[in-house]
Every structure is written in structure tokens, then in C-alpha cells.
Design a protein around this motif. Structure first.
Motif, PDB file in Angstrom:
ATOM      1  N   LEU A  65       7.873   8.740 -10.608  1.00 24.99           N
ATOM      2  CA  LEU A  65       6.551   8.550 -10.022  1.00 24.99           C
ATOM      3  C   LEU A  65       6.603   7.558  -8.868  1.00 24.99           C
ATOM      4  CD1 LEU A  65       4.582   8.653 -13.358  1.00 24.99           C
ATOM      5  CD2 LEU A  65       4.309  10.262 -11.453  1.00 24.99           C
ATOM      6  N   TYR A  66       7.389   6.503  -9.026  1.00 22.06           N
ATOM      7  CA  TYR A  66       7.559   5.571  -7.908  1.00 22.06           C
ATOM      8  C   TYR A  66       8.182   6.285  -6.713  1.00 22.06           C
ATOM      9  CZ  TYR A  66       6.189   1.012  -9.769  1.00 22.06           C
ATOM     10  OH  TYR A  66       5.458  -0.056 -10.238  1.00 22.06           O
ATOM     11  N   LEU A  67       9.173   7.107  -6.973  1.00 22.84           N
ATOM     12  CA  LEU A  67       9.817   7.861  -5.896  1.00 22.84           C
ATOM     13  C   LEU A  67       8.793   8.716  -5.153  1.00 22.84           C
ATOM     14  CD1 LEU A  67      12.633   8.473  -4.645  1.00 22.84           C
ATOM     15  CD2 LEU A  67      12.770  10.407  -6.217  1.00 22.84           C
ATOM     16  N   LEU A  68       7.933   9.403  -5.909  1.00 22.20           N
ATOM     17  CA  LEU A  68       6.905  10.248  -5.303  1.00 22.20           C
ATOM     18  C   LEU A  68       5.840   9.441  -4.570  1.00 22.20           C
ATOM     19  CD1 LEU A  68       6.525  12.844  -8.189  1.00 22.20           C
ATOM     20  CD2 LEU A  68       7.626  13.208  -5.966  1.00 22.20           C
ATOM     21  N   GLY A  69       5.775   8.156  -4.879  1.00 18.50           N
ATOM     22  CA  GLY A  69       4.844   7.280  -4.181  1.00 18.50           C
ATOM     23  C   GLY A  69       5.108   7.204  -2.691  1.00 18.50           C
ATOM     24  N   TRP A  70       6.287   7.603  -2.272  1.00 21.80           N
ATOM     25  CA  TRP A  70       6.581   7.646  -0.836  1.00 21.80           C
ATOM     26  C   TRP A  70       5.645   8.628  -0.139  1.00 21.80           C
ATOM     27  CZ3 TRP A  70       9.150   4.941   2.681  1.00 21.80           C
ATOM     28  CH2 TRP A  70       9.450   5.539   3.909  1.00 21.80           C
ATOM     29  N   ALA A  71       5.375   9.737  -0.800  1.00 19.65           N
ATOM     30  CA  ALA A  71       4.503  10.764  -0.209  1.00 19.65           C
ATOM     31  C   ALA A  71       3.033  10.443  -0.427  1.00 19.65           C
ATOM     32  CB  ALA A  71       4.835  12.132  -0.814  1.00 19.65           C
ATOM     33  N   ASP A  72       2.702   9.823  -1.558  1.00 23.07           N
ATOM     34  CA  ASP A  72       1.316   9.479  -1.872  1.00 23.07           C
ATOM     35  C   ASP A  72       1.320   8.142  -2.591  1.00 23.07           C
ATOM     36  OD1 ASP A  72      -1.261   9.154  -2.826  1.00 23.07           O
ATOM     37  OD2 ASP A  72      -1.469  11.212  -3.519  1.00 23.07           O
ATOM     38  N   PHE A  73       0.962   7.080  -1.883  1.00 21.23           N
ATOM     39  CA  PHE A  73       1.068   5.716  -2.383  1.00 21.23           C
ATOM     40  C   PHE A  73       0.309   5.525  -3.697  1.00 21.23           C
ATOM     41  CE2 PHE A  73       0.564   1.007  -1.838  1.00 21.23           C
ATOM     42  CZ  PHE A  73       1.909   0.709  -1.719  1.00 21.23           C
ATOM     43  N   SER A  74      -0.770   6.274  -3.901  1.00 19.25           N
ATOM     44  CA  SER A  74      -1.589   6.101  -5.102  1.00 19.25           C
ATOM     45  C   SER A  74      -0.833   6.487  -6.377  1.00 19.25           C
ATOM     46  CB  SER A  74      -2.879   6.905  -4.998  1.00 19.25           C
ATOM     47  OG  SER A  74      -2.604   8.299  -5.006  1.00 19.25           O
ATOM     48  N   VAL A  75       0.217   7.271  -6.245  1.00 17.16           N
ATOM     49  CA  VAL A  75       1.003   7.695  -7.404  1.00 17.16           C
ATOM     50  C   VAL A  75       1.707   6.501  -8.065  1.00 17.16           C
ATOM     51  CG1 VAL A  75       2.946   9.162  -8.137  1.00 17.16           C
ATOM     52  CG2 VAL A  75       1.285  10.019  -6.497  1.00 17.16           C
ATOM     53  N   LEU A  76       1.871   5.410  -7.322  1.00 12.25           N
ATOM     54  CA  LEU A  76       2.531   4.242  -7.904  1.00 12.25           C
ATOM     55  C   LEU A  76       1.777   3.705  -9.117  1.00 12.25           C
ATOM     56  CD1 LEU A  76       3.713   2.188  -4.793  1.00 12.25           C
ATOM     57  CD2 LEU A  76       4.991   3.817  -6.171  1.00 12.25           C
ATOM     58  N   LYS A  77       0.451   3.852  -9.137  1.00 13.47           N
ATOM     59  CA  LYS A  77      -0.310   3.385 -10.298  1.00 13.47           C
ATOM     60  C   LYS A  77       0.069   4.191 -11.546  1.00 13.47           C
ATOM     61  CE  LYS A  77      -2.677   0.401 -10.167  1.00 13.47           C
ATOM     62  NZ  LYS A  77      -2.363  -1.056 -10.224  1.00 13.47           N
ATOM     63  N   ALA A  78       0.288   5.494 -11.391  1.00  8.96           N
ATOM     64  CA  ALA A  78       0.754   6.308 -12.522  1.00  8.96           C
ATOM     65  C   ALA A  78       2.157   5.866 -12.930  1.00  8.96           C
ATOM     66  CB  ALA A  78       0.739   7.787 -12.152  1.00  8.96           C
ATOM     67  N   GLY A  79       2.980   5.478 -11.957  1.00  4.81           N
ATOM     68  CA  GLY A  79       4.311   4.965 -12.256  1.00  4.81           C
ATOM     69  C   GLY A  79       4.253   3.674 -13.056  1.00  4.81           C
ATOM     70  N   GLU A  80       3.263   2.835 -12.754  1.00  3.88           N
ATOM     71  CA  GLU A  80       3.104   1.594 -13.515  1.00  3.88           C
ATOM     72  C   GLU A  80       2.774   1.894 -14.976  1.00  3.88           C
ATOM     73  OE1 GLU A  80       0.144  -0.735 -11.537  1.00  3.88           O
ATOM     74  OE2 GLU A  80       1.471  -1.237  -9.865  1.00  3.88           O
ATOM     75  N   LEU A  81       1.869   2.831 -15.191  1.00  2.37           N
ATOM     76  CA  LEU A  81       1.511   3.193 -16.564  1.00  2.37           C
ATOM     77  C   LEU A  81       2.730   3.747 -17.298  1.00  2.37           C
ATOM     78  CD1 LEU A  81      -0.456   3.563 -18.887  1.00  2.37           C
ATOM     79  CD2 LEU A  81      -1.184   5.737 -17.833  1.00  2.37           C
ATOM     80  N   ALA A  82       3.486   4.609 -16.647  1.00  2.00           N
ATOM     81  CA  ALA A  82       4.688   5.175 -17.267  1.00  2.00           C
ATOM     82  C   ALA A  82       5.707   4.079 -17.593  1.00  2.00           C
ATOM     83  CB  ALA A  82       5.307   6.225 -16.354  1.00  2.00           C
ATOM     84  N   ALA A  83       5.840   3.092 -16.718  1.00  2.00           N
ATOM     85  CA  ALA A  83       6.774   1.987 -16.971  1.00  2.00           C
ATOM     86  C   ALA A  83       6.345   1.177 -18.183  1.00  2.00           C
ATOM     87  CB  ALA A  83       6.863   1.096 -15.731  1.00  2.00           C
ATOM     88  N   LEU A  84       5.046   0.889 -18.288  1.00  2.00           N
ATOM     89  CA  LEU A  84       4.549   0.097 -19.411  1.00  2.00           C
ATOM     90  C   LEU A  84       4.657   0.869 -20.727  1.00  2.00           C
ATOM     91  CD1 LEU A  84       1.564  -1.585 -17.582  1.00  2.00           C
ATOM     92  CD2 LEU A  84       3.643  -2.720 -18.398  1.00  2.00           C
ATOM     93  N   ILE A  85       4.500   2.185 -20.665  1.00  2.00           N
ATOM     94  CA  ILE A  85       4.696   3.024 -21.853  1.00  2.00           C
ATOM     95  C   ILE A  85       6.160   2.954 -22.299  1.00  2.00           C
ATOM     96  CG2 ILE A  85       4.794   5.432 -22.632  1.00  2.00           C
ATOM     97  CD1 ILE A  85       2.198   5.875 -20.960  1.00  2.00           C
ATOM     98  N   ALA A  86       7.079   3.012 -21.341  1.00  2.00           N
ATOM     99  CA  ALA A  86       8.510   2.903 -21.674  1.00  2.00           C
ATOM    100  C   ALA A  86       8.812   1.544 -22.291  1.00  2.00           C
ATOM    101  CB  ALA A  86       9.354   3.112 -20.413  1.00  2.00           C
TER     102      ALA A  86
END
Length: 199
Positions: A65-86
Motif C-alpha cells: 500500500l505504501y508503494l501504491l502511495g506513489w500513484a495516490d498519496f491517500s493510499v498511505l493511510k490504508a498502509g498505516e492501518l495494514a502496518a498496525l494490524i501486522a
């Protein structure tokens, strides 16, 4: 990050400016001009390859999700949630059996890292490199805590704002700390990690 070569990233006209701790500056910013630089940055944030696959898979999802944040910066918030779940999964695996079931929560697991497993800022590589402190986000002395951030993201916080600087790196360091004895045991058995930054 194995399996992500198929994600094509094109260079942008405008660079990406990201709040992220830098050497000696916990409140720093980093800028990326090229997609290849962004990819290398995200890849370097992988957890130790000797950590159990189920945790690595969840953390890799956050990296994706962080990687995809390059194309759409807002995706980083989903990456944060995924990181905290991990991170929660990792802490349940390492500490869940030490906390009574009726008192077990993400917040309790985070506090356990400090109170019972001895985590200090000196054992968090990002804090050592950049300064500042991270323990308050685990113990509740700093708000929002990591547990509060997870809850806000999971419940559709309408004011989630910009990405939290350094979150993926902090989560990486906390997961590696939680599994440090597991990693050491694997190393004593001759199990070497794969290439640095790979998950």
C-alpha cells in the motif's frame, strides 16, 4: 519486496514530499523525485525475513500500500492501518499468552512491550537514528497512541489527515524487537535472512 515487480510506477511531474524522521531530526521531511527511489525506500522498510510468514505477509501488505502511495498519496493511510494490524498480530503471537484474555487488547500488548519485555527508546533503531522518543505512543503518555491511531483508521476517522511520519518504520522496528529472541534462535541454527530490506 518479492512479488511486487509487476507493480509499475512511473515518474511523476511533481516530487513526493513526505514527513519522515531523518538522521538526527525526528520531525524531518524527505523528498522523492523518481519512482525507483520511492520503491527502494519502501523496500528498505521490510521486517526480518526470519519472522513467521503470517506476520511477514501482513506487513508486506502494508508495504504494498505504501508503494501504491506513489500513484495516490491517500493510499498511505490504508498502509498505516495494514502496518498496525501486522503489529497487533505480531504482539499477539509474542505476548498474548502473558496477558489474561479478558484484559488483552492492542493497547495492553503495546504497554507490555515496555513494562514487561523491557523495550526502551535505545532499542528502537529509528529513534536512535533520528532522536525523539516513541515509548509514549505505546504506554499512553503520548496521544494519540498507536492503538488509538489503529482504532481511528479502522473506524473511518473523518479527520485522518496526512500520513503519520515514520509510522511504517516504527512498526518495523517494534516487530523486529518483539521477535528478537526468535530471530536470534534462528540465527543460532544457521538460518540467515534473505537480502536486506526483503520480506
Amino acid at each position: 519486496m518479492p512479488g511486487h515487480a509487476h507493480i509499475a510506477l512511473r515518474d511523476r511531474e511533481e516530487p513526493v514530499l513526505l514527513a519522515w524522521p531523518t538522521q538526527g531530526n525526528a520531525g524531518g521531511f524527505i523528498q522523492f523525485q523518481k519512482a525507483a527511489d520511492w520503491r527502494a525506500f519502501v523496500e528498505r522498510l521490510g521486517i526480518d525475513a526470519r519472522i513467521p510468514e503470517i506476520v511477514r505477509a501482513k506487513f508486506t501488505r502494508a508495504q504494498t500500500l505504501y508503494l501504491l502511495g506513489w500513484a495516490d498519496f491517500s493510499v498511505l493511510k490504508a498502509g498505516e492501518l495494514a502496518a498496525l494490524i501486522a503489529l497487533e498480530l505480531a504482539l499477539m503471537d509474542r505476548y498474548g499468552g502473558h496477558i489474561s484474555k479478558n484484559k488483552r487488547s492492542f493497547a495492553a500488548l503495546l504497554k507490555y512491550m515496555v513494562s514487561a519485555d523491557g523495550l526502551t527508546d535505545a532499542q528502537i533503531p529509528m529513534v536512535v537514528r533520528c532522536g525523539g522518543t516513541a515509548l509514549g505512543q505505546l504506554t499512553g503518555d503520548t496521544r494519540p497512541t498507536l492503538a488509538e491511531r489503529r482504532n481511528a483508521l479502522a473506524h473511518g476517522d473523518p479527520f485522518d489527515g496526512l500520513p503519520t511520519g515514520g509510522l511504517l518504520e516504527l512498526v518495523r522496528d517494534l516487530i523486529n524487537f518483539a521477535y528478537r529472541h526468535y530471530i536470534a534462535e534462528a540465527a543460532s541454527l544457521g538460518i540467515a535472512p534473505s537480502a536486506p530490506g526483503r520480506t
